[in-house]
Design an enzyme around this catalytic site. Structure first.
Site, PDB file in Angstrom:
ATOM      1  N   GLY A  15       1.198   2.525   8.754  1.00 10.90           N
ATOM      2  CA  GLY A  15       2.281   1.637   9.183  1.00 10.90           C
ATOM      3  C   GLY A  15       2.017   0.189   8.807  1.00 10.90           C
ATOM      4  CB  ALA A  64      -0.941   0.004   1.201  1.00 10.42           C
ATOM      5  CG  ASN A 122      12.057  -7.413  10.198  1.00  6.01           C
ATOM      6  OD1 ASN A 122      11.798  -8.483   9.659  1.00  6.01           O
ATOM      7  ND2 ASN A 122      11.163  -6.436  10.372  1.00  6.01           N
ATOM      8  CG  ASN A 178      15.847 -12.786 -53.582  1.00  6.27           C
ATOM      9  OD1 ASN A 178      16.628 -13.221 -52.749  1.00  6.27           O
ATOM     10  ND2 ASN A 178      16.028 -11.637 -54.207  1.00  6.27           N
ATOM     11  NE  ARG A 205      12.090   5.507   2.377  1.00  2.00           N
ATOM     12  CZ  ARG A 205      12.182   4.528   3.273  1.00  2.00           C
ATOM     13  NH1 ARG A 205      13.324   4.328   3.912  1.00  2.00           N
ATOM     14  NH2 ARG A 205      11.145   3.761   3.525  1.00  2.00           N
ATOM     15  NE  ARG A 262      13.548  -1.013 -66.025  1.00  8.49           N
ATOM     16  CZ  ARG A 262      14.366  -2.022 -65.762  1.00  8.49           C
ATOM     17  NH1 ARG A 262      14.555  -2.409 -64.514  1.00  8.49           N
ATOM     18  NH2 ARG A 262      14.983  -2.650 -66.732  1.00  8.49           N
TER      19      ARG A 262
HETATM   20  C1  UD1 Z   1      10.144  -2.519   7.257  1.00  6.75           C
HETATM   21  C2  UD1 Z   1      10.279  -3.047   8.689  1.00  6.75           C
HETATM   22  C3  UD1 Z   1      11.754  -3.159   9.042  1.00  6.75           C
HETATM   23  C4  UD1 Z   1      12.459  -4.042   8.044  1.00  6.75           C
HETATM   24  C5  UD1 Z   1      12.209  -3.594   6.613  1.00  6.75           C
HETATM   25  C6  UD1 Z   1      12.703  -4.646   5.641  1.00  6.75           C
HETATM   26  C7  UD1 Z   1       8.358  -2.228   9.958  1.00  6.75           C
HETATM   27  C8  UD1 Z   1       7.880  -1.256  10.960  1.00  6.75           C
HETATM   28  N1  UD1 Z   1       9.620  -2.148   9.616  1.00  6.75           N
HETATM   29  O1  UD1 Z   1      10.698  -1.218   7.243  1.00  6.75           O
HETATM   30  O2  UD1 Z   1      11.922  -3.686  10.351  1.00  6.75           O
HETATM   31  O3  UD1 Z   1      13.855  -4.086   8.319  1.00  6.75           O
HETATM   32  O4  UD1 Z   1      10.808  -3.414   6.350  1.00  6.75           O
HETATM   33  O5  UD1 Z   1      12.641  -4.211   4.310  1.00  6.75           O
HETATM   34  O6  UD1 Z   1       7.606  -3.075   9.541  1.00  6.75           O
HETATM   35  N2  UD1 Z   1       3.283  -0.687   3.704  1.00  6.75           N
HETATM   36  C9  UD1 Z   1       1.911  -0.696   3.635  1.00  6.75           C
HETATM   37  N3  UD1 Z   1       1.193   0.136   4.425  1.00  6.75           N
HETATM   38  C10 UD1 Z   1       1.782   0.970   5.309  1.00  6.75           C
HETATM   39  C11 UD1 Z   1       3.186   0.977   5.390  1.00  6.75           C
HETATM   40  C12 UD1 Z   1       3.911   0.135   4.581  1.00  6.75           C
HETATM   41  O7  UD1 Z   1       1.326  -1.448   2.845  1.00  6.75           O
HETATM   42  O8  UD1 Z   1       1.050   1.672   6.012  1.00  6.75           O
HETATM   43  C13 UD1 Z   1       4.035  -1.590   2.833  1.00  6.75           C
HETATM   44  C14 UD1 Z   1       4.934  -0.855   1.858  1.00  6.75           C
HETATM   45  O9  UD1 Z   1       4.278  -0.665   0.628  1.00  6.75           O
HETATM   46  C15 UD1 Z   1       6.115  -1.810   1.729  1.00  6.75           C
HETATM   47  C16 UD1 Z   1       6.119  -2.585   3.022  1.00  6.75           C
HETATM   48  O10 UD1 Z   1       4.881  -2.383   3.634  1.00  6.75           O
HETATM   49  O11 UD1 Z   1       5.929  -2.717   0.660  1.00  6.75           O
HETATM   50  C17 UD1 Z   1       7.235  -2.142   3.973  1.00  6.75           C
HETATM   51  O12 UD1 Z   1       7.059  -0.766   4.258  1.00  6.75           O
HETATM   52  P1  UD1 Z   1       8.277   0.236   4.322  1.00  6.75           P
HETATM   53  O13 UD1 Z   1       7.769   1.572   4.626  1.00  6.75           O
HETATM   54  O14 UD1 Z   1       9.139   0.055   3.137  1.00  6.75           O
HETATM   55  O15 UD1 Z   1       9.026  -0.335   5.631  1.00  6.75           O
HETATM   56  P2  UD1 Z   1      10.543  -0.165   6.010  1.00  6.75           P
HETATM   57  O16 UD1 Z   1      10.775   1.182   6.560  1.00  6.75           O
HETATM   58  O17 UD1 Z   1      11.405  -0.608   4.900  1.00  6.75           O
END
Ligand code: UD1
Ligand code: CA
Length: 466
Positions: free
Chosen positions: A77, A10, A169, A376, A15, A439
């Protein structure tokens, strides 16, 4: 035990600084979220729920019916994201795999190994971890004296000691489904980012006396989470290496793997040789004993056995066994070559079929055409298929000979075995077996060259005097 999967997709991916939603960015020609859902499929999950938000329609359109979808309207989140699946999966009993849509390199084998540890240890949760020399940006895995996982701490919430931990993680987990949703109800947003972290369920489990395992993968590629284009390029490189290795082990010779680009899903037969600068894009299938490249860019095409393609582009086309293409040919969509055809330098084909043994060897454009066997087409001959508004078809029968610099003004049919002399501009059908000349007849004026030169010289001198 029933297997379920939740894919987090989602986020917007700020970035990435992109108009394209993060999980739709391709890695080796396949959107990241596609890699992840394919891996989950391999793990034989009975239900897969994809959490969508930013670009929900585009993600859904790409993934299609293979999954169920839940909308996370506001991205609060990863914990909040997983919680959105409760309405669909809350009643299920089983093991739930959670994977982020931005970790395209995780493998089905590793997920299988993680599931095994999870089942054998009776854990409530098992986290896929990896050990990074530079763990910056990832959540750190904090283990207790007994080696069990205690907590996961996000980079922004780390104490200096926690920040020094190298085990991270990867964002891939498995959970007891019931326990997962029960723990998620207790997650708060009391942290540096003000988000509901999925990773907080680990601490919640530990406080409740549950076991949390960490399965550490030695393949660091699997741990890459793509948050920006630096990581995207890295993921691309690692995936490319993995795909090249797969083809090398499958019997394909790759002269220089570092300069050979094979996208996901491409099939290549054994004893085919790929020269540097070859790009084989999604949807391409290549037979055995072919020589491809140098510098061949082939997309969505089906290539037979014993085919040569060098310094050429081929898109959405079919090339029959033992045919040769290039150097410097452009096969645009809808080109179909039979067996033993030859397409030479600076030849463009579009929506054109050539039957077995036909040749277009130099400097031609053949569009919207149906060409028979053993035809050809001479140097510089072209189909004139477009009047600025409409496209017209050219048909050339078996064994016909189309001389150099012939213009075939479509719609037109050239019968079997017909012969069109060089330089003709042919506007009417040519019956089978006929010779066609269209031609001006040649006129030679004896000694006239000298006369014409003198006239030109005089003209030049006159203009100087003026
Ligand atoms: C997350 C982990 C982190 C881990 C890392 C690995 C958490 C809090 N942190 O961090 O520990 O080392 O992944 O790559 O989980 N997403 C949603 N909805 C949201 C937020 C995120 O669907 O509200 C999805 C994003 O699209 C993405 C994934 O979840 O595909 C991870 O989200 P992202 O914000 O990239 O987490 P990181 O900061 O990388
Ligand atoms: Ca991430």
């Amino acid at each position: 035990m029933k297997r379920l999967a939740i894919v987090l997709a989602a986020g917007q991916g700020k970035r990435m600084k992109s108009k394209l939603y993060k999980v739709l960015h391709p890695v080796c020609g396949k959107p990241m979220v596609g890699h992840v859902t394919d891996i989950v499929k391999e793990a034989a999950c009975e239900r897969t729920v994809v959490i969508v938000g930013h670009g929900a329609e585009a993600v859904q359109a790409y993934l299609g019916d293979g999954a169920e979808y839940v909308l996370q309207a506001q991205q609060l989140g990863t914990g909040h994201a997983v919680r959105q699946a409760e309405q669909l999966l809350g009643q299920e009993e089983g093991t739930t795999i959670v994977v982020c849509g931005d970790t395209p390199l995780v493998t089905a084998e590793t997920i299988e190994a993680m599931l095994e540890l999870h089942a054998s240890s009776g854990a409530a949760a098992t986290v896929l971890t990896a050990s990074f020399d530079n763990p910056t940006g990832y959540g750190r895995v904090i283990r207790g004296a007994d080696g069990a996982v205690q907590r996961i701490v996000e980079q922004k919430d780390c104490s200096p000691e926690e920040a020094a931990v190298k085990e991270i993680n990867t964002g891939t987990y498995c959970f007891d489904n019931q326990k997962l949703f029960a723990a998620l109800a207790q997650v708060t947003s009391n942290n540096a980012q003000g988000e509901f972290y999925l990773t907080d369920v680990v601490g919640i489990f530990r406080e409740a006396g549950e076991v949390v395992q960490g399965y550490c993968t030695s393949d660091l590629a699997e741990a890459i989470g793509v948050n920006d284009r630096v990581a995207l390029a890295e993921a691309e490189r690692l995936m490319r290496e993995r795909l090249n290795r797969h083809h090398l082990l499958g019997g394909v010779t790759i002269i220089d793997p570092a300069s050979t680009y094979i996208e996901a899903g491409v099939e290549i037969g054994s004893d085919t040789v790929l020269y540097p600068g070859t790009i084989l894009r999604a949807g391409t299938k290549i037979g055995e004993d072919c020589v491809i490249g140098p510098q061949a860019d082939i997309a969505g095409s089906s290539i037979g056995n014993g085919v040569t393609v060098k310094y050429s582009t081929v898109a959405d086309s079919v090339i029959g066994d033992e045919s040769a293409v290039g150097p410097y040919a452009n096969l645009r969509p809808g080109s179909k070559l039979g067996r033993g055809c030859k397409i030479g330098d600076f030849v463009e084909l579009k929506n054109a079929t050539l039957d077995d043994g036909s040749k277009v060897s130099h400097l031609s454009y053949i569009g919207d055409a149906e060409v028979g066997k053993e035809v050809n087409i001479g140097c510089g001959a072209i189909t004139v298929n477009y009047d600025g508004y409409n496209k017209f078809k050219t048909v050339v029968g078996d064994h016909a000979f189309v001389g150099s610099n012939v213009n075939l003004i479509a719609p037109i049919t050239v019968g079997e075995g017909a012969y069109i002399v060089a330089g003709s501009t042919v506007t009417h059908d040519v019956p089978a077996g006929d010779l066609s000349i269209a031609r001006e007849r040649q006129v030679n004026k004896p000694g006239y060259a000298e006369k014409i030169r003198n006239r030109a010289k005089a003209k030049k001198e006159n203009s100087r005097k003026e």
